[in-house]
Design a protein around this motif. Structure first.
Motif, PDB file in Angstrom:
ATOM      1  N   SER A 193       0.813  -1.220   0.000  1.00 26.69           N
ATOM      2  CA  SER A 193       0.000   0.000   0.000  1.00 26.69           C
ATOM      3  C   SER A 193       0.841   1.263   0.000  1.00 26.69           C
ATOM      4  O   SER A 193       0.506   2.231  -0.677  1.00 26.69           O
ATOM      5  CB  SER A 193      -0.855   0.061   1.261  1.00 26.69           C
ATOM      6  N   SER A 194       1.929   1.260   0.778  1.00 22.52           N
ATOM      7  CA  SER A 194       2.649   2.523   0.883  1.00 22.52           C
ATOM      8  C   SER A 194       3.334   2.860  -0.445  1.00 22.52           C
ATOM      9  O   SER A 194       3.347   4.017  -0.866  1.00 22.52           O
ATOM     10  CB  SER A 194       3.608   2.528   2.072  1.00 22.52           C
ATOM     11  N   GLY A 197       0.601   4.143  -2.752  1.00 22.63           N
ATOM     12  CA  GLY A 197       0.241   5.523  -2.409  1.00 22.63           C
ATOM     13  C   GLY A 197       1.309   6.499  -2.879  1.00 22.63           C
ATOM     14  O   GLY A 197       1.003   7.559  -3.430  1.00 22.63           O
ATOM     15  N   GLU A 198       2.570   6.107  -2.691  1.00 25.23           N
ATOM     16  CA  GLU A 198       3.675   6.993  -3.066  1.00 25.23           C
ATOM     17  C   GLU A 198       3.695   7.248  -4.578  1.00 25.23           C
ATOM     18  O   GLU A 198       3.774   8.392  -5.026  1.00 25.23           O
ATOM     19  CB  GLU A 198       5.001   6.357  -2.631  1.00 25.23           C
ATOM     20  N   SER A 200       1.290   6.819  -6.662  1.00 25.89           N
ATOM     21  CA  SER A 200       0.024   7.381  -7.085  1.00 25.89           C
ATOM     22  C   SER A 200      -0.045   8.896  -6.846  1.00 25.89           C
ATOM     23  O   SER A 200      -0.881   9.581  -7.421  1.00 25.89           O
ATOM     24  CB  SER A 200      -1.093   6.671  -6.344  1.00 25.89           C
ATOM     25  N   GLU A 201       0.831   9.399  -5.991  1.00 25.76           N
ATOM     26  CA  GLU A 201       0.863  10.854  -5.791  1.00 25.76           C
ATOM     27  C   GLU A 201       1.285  11.559  -7.074  1.00 25.76           C
ATOM     28  O   GLU A 201       0.988  12.726  -7.284  1.00 25.76           O
ATOM     29  CB  GLU A 201       1.861  11.213  -4.689  1.00 25.76           C
ATOM     30  N   THR A 222      -3.443  -2.533  -2.481  1.00 22.38           N
ATOM     31  CA  THR A 222      -2.966  -1.349  -3.219  1.00 22.38           C
ATOM     32  C   THR A 222      -4.123  -0.548  -3.809  1.00 22.38           C
ATOM     33  O   THR A 222      -3.992   0.643  -4.041  1.00 22.38           O
ATOM     34  CB  THR A 222      -1.988  -1.737  -4.362  1.00 22.38           C
ATOM     35  N   ALA A 225      -5.384   1.838  -1.129  1.00 20.96           N
ATOM     36  CA  ALA A 225      -4.329   2.820  -0.840  1.00 20.96           C
ATOM     37  C   ALA A 225      -4.401   3.972  -1.848  1.00 20.96           C
ATOM     38  O   ALA A 225      -4.225   5.135  -1.497  1.00 20.96           O
ATOM     39  CB  ALA A 225      -2.964   2.149  -0.927  1.00 20.96           C
ATOM     40  N   VAL A 226      -4.690   3.620  -3.075  1.00 22.47           N
ATOM     41  CA  VAL A 226      -4.720   4.618  -4.132  1.00 22.47           C
ATOM     42  C   VAL A 226      -6.030   5.404  -4.113  1.00 22.47           C
ATOM     43  O   VAL A 226      -6.066   6.618  -4.292  1.00 22.47           O
ATOM     44  CB  VAL A 226      -4.548   3.903  -5.487  1.00 22.47           C
ATOM     45  N   ASN A 228      -7.984   5.916  -1.546  1.00 27.14           N
ATOM     46  CA  ASN A 228      -8.113   6.763  -0.366  1.00 27.14           C
ATOM     47  C   ASN A 228      -7.176   7.949  -0.406  1.00 27.14           C
ATOM     48  O   ASN A 228      -7.316   8.898   0.338  1.00 27.14           O
ATOM     49  CB  ASN A 228      -7.785   5.963   0.907  1.00 27.14           C
ATOM     50  N   ASP A 229      -6.203   7.833  -1.307  1.00 27.76           N
ATOM     51  CA  ASP A 229      -5.124   8.773  -1.331  1.00 27.76           C
ATOM     52  C   ASP A 229      -5.541  10.167  -1.804  1.00 27.76           C
ATOM     53  O   ASP A 229      -4.892  11.150  -1.507  1.00 27.76           O
ATOM     54  CB  ASP A 229      -4.060   8.222  -2.292  1.00 27.76           C
ATOM     55  N   ARG A 230      -6.602  10.213  -2.606  1.00 25.34           N
ATOM     56  CA  ARG A 230      -6.917  11.511  -3.228  1.00 25.34           C
ATOM     57  C   ARG A 230      -8.247  12.055  -2.771  1.00 25.34           C
ATOM     58  O   ARG A 230      -9.104  11.317  -2.368  1.00 25.34           O
ATOM     59  CB  ARG A 230      -6.964  11.329  -4.747  1.00 25.34           C
TER      60      ARG A 230
END
Ligand code: 1GP
Length: 230
Positions: A193-194, A197-198, A200-201, A222, A225-226, A228-230
């Protein structure tokens, strides 16, 4: 027609690898934006058809990333056609494409086809060897290829390919900045996930491949993670 604009996450399934029905159900219902079927080894009409029919039981868009002309089968939502911008061999840039057009050009529907401008960065991956990719690029080279895809060729996708290796997020960030209209796909070495997320930024869309077969539960995470990221 499906649009890749707005996508954040895709899983890439290898028709030469085994996945159970239970795992496939979870991937297809995970909330990922699409399932891509594609690989470099032993891709045949038979194993592509088999996997497509299993994915087709779900609503998720199903895409064939064409690697050999022989394995092109009807029934996918979209066909991704790679062109390897940093190949030393014109076969992989436009040669095989011309052969495909000779065979299928008249029956192809333009709306189903999306061209991906690949830049293969990891010198040790199979795709680099197969396509005779000129690796050893520095960031300025990669940015220049991104501009070729975006400003010159006006391709819908620029695919930064690290296959099998986790790339440098700062490069992904810089490459993203150079693109105006082209969607940035990042693929390579995302196992948790991390990392998802990284990357996907910066990347518009992240591609998760090997992790599906190496650590399924982590690969599955994953998606969230993506999202929720935005
Ligand atoms: C491969 O970019 C994809 O074409 C995904 O890479 O298999 O390393 O996840 P991984």
């Amino acid at each position: 027609m499906y649009e890749v604009n707005g996508w954040k996450h895709v899983f890439k399934l290898d028709p030469d690898k085994t996945i159970s029905d239970t795992e496939l159900d979870k991937l297809c219902e995970s909330g990922t934006d699409a399932i891509i079927i594609g690989g470099s080894d032993n891709v045949s009409e038979e194993n592509v058809l088999n996997l497509m029919s299993r994915v087709r039981r779900f609503l998720v868009p199903c895409i064939l990333e064409v690697s050999t002309i022989e394995s092109v089968v009807p029934g996918f939502d979209l066909y991704f056609i790679p062109t390897v911008l940093n190949s030393n061999n014109p076969q992989w840039i436009v040669g095989l494409h011309k052969e495909a057009m000779k065979e299928y050009g008249e029956i192809m529907s333009a709306e189903e086809i999306v061209v991906e401008g690949y830049c293969i960065v990891n010198p040790d991956c199979k795709a680099a060897a197969l396509t005779e990719a000129k690796t050893g690029l520095d960031l300025e080279d990669v940015k220049a290829y991104a501009r070729v895809a975006d400003s010159l060729l006006k391709l819908p996708i620029f695919y930064l390919e690290y296959s099998g290796m986790y790339g440098d997020p700062s490069w992904v960030k810089e490459v993203k900045k150079t693109l105006q209209n082209t969607t940035l796909f990042y693929g390579g070495g995302i196992t948790n996930s991390s990392q998802a997320g990284e990357m996907s930024e910066h990347a518009d869309v992240i591609v998760v491949g090997n992790a599906i077969y190496e650590n399924f539960e982590e690969a599955l995470k994953t998606v969230q993670a993506v999202k929720n990221d935005r």
